[in-house]
Design a protein around this motif. Structure first.
Motif, PDB file in Angstrom:
ATOM      1  N   PRO A  36      48.162  63.776  86.324  1.00 32.77           N
ATOM      2  CA  PRO A  36      46.694  63.819  86.338  1.00 32.77           C
ATOM      3  C   PRO A  36      46.175  63.709  87.774  1.00 32.77           C
ATOM      4  CG  PRO A  36      47.436  61.641  85.690  1.00 32.77           C
ATOM      5  CD  PRO A  36      48.665  62.499  85.819  1.00 32.77           C
ATOM      6  N   LEU A  37      45.103  64.445  88.063  1.00 33.50           N
ATOM      7  CA  LEU A  37      44.509  64.376  89.397  1.00 33.50           C
ATOM      8  C   LEU A  37      43.244  63.528  89.409  1.00 33.50           C
ATOM      9  CD1 LEU A  37      44.973  68.034  90.647  1.00 33.50           C
ATOM     10  CD2 LEU A  37      46.425  66.036  91.028  1.00 33.50           C
ATOM     11  N   ARG A  38      42.631  63.362  88.252  1.00 30.17           N
ATOM     12  CA  ARG A  38      41.455  62.498  88.160  1.00 30.17           C
ATOM     13  C   ARG A  38      41.426  61.854  86.786  1.00 30.17           C
ATOM     14  NH1 ARG A  38      37.160  64.514  85.250  1.00 30.17           N
ATOM     15  NH2 ARG A  38      37.381  66.683  84.607  1.00 30.17           N
ATOM     16  N   GLU A  50      38.879  50.410  74.800  1.00 32.25           N
ATOM     17  CA  GLU A  50      38.657  51.287  75.944  1.00 32.25           C
ATOM     18  C   GLU A  50      39.649  52.431  75.917  1.00 32.25           C
ATOM     19  OE1 GLU A  50      41.113  49.559  79.658  1.00 32.25           O
ATOM     20  OE2 GLU A  50      39.410  48.334  79.043  1.00 32.25           O
ATOM     21  N   ARG A  51      39.310  53.502  76.636  1.00 30.75           N
ATOM     22  CA  ARG A  51      40.167  54.679  76.700  1.00 30.75           C
ATOM     23  C   ARG A  51      40.027  55.285  78.088  1.00 30.75           C
ATOM     24  NH1 ARG A  51      42.390  58.334  72.785  1.00 30.75           N
ATOM     25  NH2 ARG A  51      42.397  60.466  73.491  1.00 30.75           N
ATOM     26  N   THR A  52      41.140  55.696  78.649  1.00 32.78           N
ATOM     27  CA  THR A  52      41.148  56.392  79.931  1.00 32.78           C
ATOM     28  C   THR A  52      41.807  57.740  79.721  1.00 32.78           C
ATOM     29  OG1 THR A  52      41.285  54.322  81.168  1.00 32.78           O
ATOM     30  CG2 THR A  52      41.959  56.314  82.324  1.00 32.78           C
ATOM     31  N   LEU A  53      41.136  58.790  80.188  1.00 33.33           N
ATOM     32  CA  LEU A  53      41.685  60.140  80.101  1.00 33.33           C
ATOM     33  C   LEU A  53      41.945  60.651  81.509  1.00 33.33           C
ATOM     34  CD1 LEU A  53      39.395  61.743  77.371  1.00 33.33           C
ATOM     35  CD2 LEU A  53      41.728  60.891  77.128  1.00 33.33           C
ATOM     36  N   GLY A  54      43.122  61.248  81.711  1.00 32.73           N
ATOM     37  CA  GLY A  54      43.474  61.842  82.985  1.00 32.73           C
ATOM     38  C   GLY A  54      43.526  63.354  82.826  1.00 32.73           C
ATOM     39  N   TYR A  55      43.080  64.062  83.872  1.00 30.46           N
ATOM     40  CA  TYR A  55      42.990  65.514  83.807  1.00 30.46           C
ATOM     41  C   TYR A  55      43.833  66.168  84.891  1.00 30.46           C
ATOM     42  CZ  TYR A  55      39.057  64.379  80.824  1.00 30.46           C
ATOM     43  OH  TYR A  55      38.280  63.868  79.816  1.00 30.46           O
ATOM     44  N   ALA A  56      44.491  67.256  84.533  1.00 31.12           N
ATOM     45  CA  ALA A  56      45.321  68.026  85.461  1.00 31.12           C
ATOM     46  C   ALA A  56      44.426  68.888  86.354  1.00 31.12           C
ATOM     47  CB  ALA A  56      46.295  68.903  84.680  1.00 31.12           C
ATOM     48  N   ASP A  58      43.913  71.991  86.354  1.00 34.40           N
ATOM     49  CA  ASP A  58      43.152  73.018  85.622  1.00 34.40           C
ATOM     50  C   ASP A  58      42.069  72.426  84.717  1.00 34.40           C
ATOM     51  OD1 ASP A  58      44.613  71.940  83.542  1.00 34.40           O
ATOM     52  OD2 ASP A  58      45.598  73.822  82.981  1.00 34.40           O
ATOM     53  N   GLY A  59      41.902  71.098  84.735  1.00 37.34           N
ATOM     54  CA  GLY A  59      40.873  70.441  83.942  1.00 37.34           C
ATOM     55  C   GLY A  59      41.295  70.044  82.543  1.00 37.34           C
ATOM     56  N   SER A  60      42.518  70.366  82.159  1.00 33.45           N
ATOM     57  CA  SER A  60      42.995  70.008  80.828  1.00 33.45           C
ATOM     58  C   SER A  60      43.548  68.573  80.827  1.00 33.45           C
ATOM     59  CB  SER A  60      44.070  70.989  80.357  1.00 33.45           C
ATOM     60  OG  SER A  60      45.189  70.921  81.210  1.00 33.45           O
ATOM     61  N   PRO A  61      43.450  67.869  79.694  1.00 39.63           N
ATOM     62  CA  PRO A  61      43.979  66.507  79.627  1.00 39.63           C
ATOM     63  C   PRO A  61      45.494  66.483  79.864  1.00 39.63           C
ATOM     64  CG  PRO A  61      42.587  66.967  77.734  1.00 39.63           C
ATOM     65  CD  PRO A  61      42.807  68.267  78.445  1.00 39.63           C
ATOM     66  N   SER A  62      45.944  65.524  80.675  1.00 41.55           N
ATOM     67  CA  SER A  62      47.378  65.408  80.930  1.00 41.55           C
ATOM     68  C   SER A  62      47.869  63.965  80.780  1.00 41.55           C
ATOM     69  CB  SER A  62      47.714  65.919  82.335  1.00 41.55           C
ATOM     70  OG  SER A  62      47.069  65.137  83.316  1.00 41.55           O
ATOM     71  N   PHE A  63      46.955  63.043  80.546  1.00 44.23           N
ATOM     72  CA  PHE A  63      47.310  61.634  80.437  1.00 44.23           C
ATOM     73  C   PHE A  63      46.219  60.940  79.632  1.00 44.23           C
ATOM     74  CE2 PHE A  63      46.432  57.369  82.255  1.00 44.23           C
ATOM     75  CZ  PHE A  63      47.612  56.730  81.934  1.00 44.23           C
ATOM     76  N   CYS A  64      46.605  60.001  78.808  1.00 43.53           N
ATOM     77  CA  CYS A  64      45.594  59.169  78.149  1.00 43.53           C
ATOM     78  C   CYS A  64      46.188  57.807  77.833  1.00 43.53           C
ATOM     79  CB  CYS A  64      45.033  59.829  76.900  1.00 43.53           C
ATOM     80  SG  CYS A  64      46.135  59.896  75.505  1.00 43.53           S
ATOM     81  N   GLU A  89      46.652  46.430  70.735  1.00 37.76           N
ATOM     82  CA  GLU A  89      47.426  47.678  70.676  1.00 37.76           C
ATOM     83  C   GLU A  89      47.094  48.551  71.876  1.00 37.76           C
ATOM     84  OE1 GLU A  89      47.932  51.661  67.933  1.00 37.76           O
ATOM     85  OE2 GLU A  89      47.296  49.804  66.980  1.00 37.76           O
ATOM     86  N   CYS A  90      48.118  49.154  72.445  1.00 42.89           N
ATOM     87  CA  CYS A  90      47.953  50.059  73.581  1.00 42.89           C
ATOM     88  C   CYS A  90      48.791  51.304  73.315  1.00 42.89           C
ATOM     89  CB  CYS A  90      48.412  49.392  74.871  1.00 42.89           C
ATOM     90  SG  CYS A  90      48.282  50.459  76.314  1.00 42.89           S
ATOM     91  N   THR A  91      48.155  52.463  73.462  1.00 39.08           N
ATOM     92  CA  THR A  91      48.855  53.737  73.331  1.00 39.08           C
ATOM     93  C   THR A  91      48.685  54.493  74.640  1.00 39.08           C
ATOM     94  OG1 THR A  91      48.411  53.808  70.968  1.00 39.08           O
ATOM     95  CG2 THR A  91      49.044  55.873  72.011  1.00 39.08           C
ATOM     96  N   THR A  92      49.792  54.849  75.275  1.00 41.31           N
ATOM     97  CA  THR A  92      49.793  55.602  76.525  1.00 41.31           C
ATOM     98  C   THR A  92      50.535  56.909  76.281  1.00 41.31           C
ATOM     99  OG1 THR A  92      49.896  53.522  77.747  1.00 41.31           O
ATOM    100  CG2 THR A  92      50.411  55.515  78.972  1.00 41.31           C
TER     101      THR A  92
END
Length: 129
Positions: A36-38, A50-56, A58-64, A89-92
């Motif tokens: 992820p870049l951001r 809470e939830r954190t989303l990471g984006y590659a 190209d703008g597509s999700p690559s991490f959560c 609970e934590c899901t990565t």
């Protein structure tokens, strides 16, 4: 008297998202995931979640990573009750270069001391929701 050494809590137990997105990723799998870049963090105003989303690039999700806690009433004197964490609970998840997702799920149960953790990795075709 020496102070006992404290170990850093695992990322799923810390109140902030992990500074390093690959903390729970086995090192030999690092070349297989899309970095992820951001990232964007979302928190619920009413629930301990809470939830954190990471984006590659190209703008597509690559991490959560998502975390939530189940609260339950607790008392140490049988008169005053407070809410305390019963389960956390934590899901990565990381998107693999082939399009699938590698997921790490951790559940901490606080009904005993020390808390019991059940953690596992698995593969899925879609990003966890």
């Amino acid at each position: 008297m020496a102070t006992p050494r404290r170990e850093t809590p695992p990322p799923c137990c810390s109140p902030q998202p992990p500074a390093d997105w690959s903390t729970l990723l086995p090192p030999n799998l690092l070349p297989l995931v899309v970095q992820p870049l951001r990232c964007e963090r979302f928190a619920d105003d009413e629930l301990p979640a809470e939830r954190t989303l990471g984006y590659a690039a190209d703008g597509s999700p690559s991490f959560c990573v998502s975390r939530h806690r189940l609260l339950a009433p607790a008392s140490d004197d049988d008169e005053d009750f407070v809410e305390s964490t019963a389960v956390s609970e934590c899901t990565t998840a990381w998107r693999l270069r082939d399009g699938g997702w590698l997921v790490h799920r951790s559940v901490l149960s606080f009904g005993q001391c020390p808390p019991a953790e059940n953690a596992s990795y698995f593969l899925t075709e879609t990003m966890p929701r």
